[in-house]
Design an enzyme around this catalytic site. Structure first.
Site, PDB file in Angstrom:
ATOM      1  CD  GLU A  59      -2.680   1.046   2.642  1.00  0.00           C
ATOM      2  OE1 GLU A  59      -3.646   1.814   2.735  1.00  0.00           O
ATOM      3  OE2 GLU A  59      -2.373   0.217   3.529  1.00  0.00           O
TER       4      GLU A  59
ATOM      5  CD  GLU B  56      -6.977   6.003   5.804  1.00  0.00           C
ATOM      6  OE1 GLU B  56      -6.840   4.802   5.529  1.00  0.00           O
ATOM      7  OE2 GLU B  56      -6.088   6.674   6.370  1.00  0.00           O
TER       8      GLU B  56
END
Length: 193
Positions: free
Chosen positions: A77, A175
């Protein structure tokens, strides 16, 4: 909603090019082997609400794997943080005595300084690039520079990211850990050739 900042965020509302948990964007060239990519750019424009009590980051989530995955979690990631509010931190192997993540480097890409953090979330390796000064938009961000840097920083891993790996998606969103009403992606595009 609200959740502890010591764990995962509430969600990751995002837009993306590529494949994410078997959902692939229409006409996407992804997944594609990294070594065959000649250019990868993305542009975004964010809106951050004025509520100082919100806790979130505004970030890209770029996924790479040794296989051309269209579902499941990839091995690497790559996060690019445009902004963070409320003290959330990138995943890191190193923290100072106050529990603050310690960057392993600072690089400049497209005229922006980014602190670099390296860690693992228990499911995959994570490299995070956090803008030293929050930014709301960038045009034609050179994603390949970040991928190239990821290859250098994972070179000593048991399975380093290489040109033989696949870029599976370029995602952008938020997020949130708490609040977040009014967060928005006003425009997003990504191009991989």
């Amino acid at each position: 909603g609200s959740t502890s900042t010591s764990g995962a965020p509430l969600a990751y509302p995002a837009v993306y090019l590529g494949c994410h948990y078997s959902n692939c964007s229409p006409s996407s060239p992804l997944p594609v082997q990294i070594g065959t990519i000649t250019s990868a750019t993305s542009s975004i424009d964010y809106t951050y609400p004025g509520d100082g009590s919100d806790i979130y980051d505004a970030s890209y989530d770029i996924w790479m794997d040794p296989a051309p995955k269209t579902t499941g979690v990839n091995q690497q990631e790559l996060m690019i943080w445009f902004n963070e509010q409320g003290g959330v931190q990138p995943i890191s192997y190193s923290y100072d005595s106050q529990g603050v993540a310690v960057p392993i480097a600072t690089i400049t890409v497209d005229g922006v300084d980014w602190n670099v953090y390296q860690g693992n979330n228990g499911a995959n390796n994570v490299l995070s690039y956090l803008a030293v000064t929050p930014i709301a938009s960038l045009t034609d961000l050179d994603v390949l520079v970040f991928i190239d840097d990821t290859m250098i920083r994972t070179a000593d891993f048991a399975e380093p990211v290489t040109d033989a790996w696949y870029l599976t998606s370029i995602q952008a969103g938020f997020e949130p850990w708490s609040g977040g009403v009014g967060l928005s992606v006003n425009s997003f595009d990504a191009s991989v050739n």
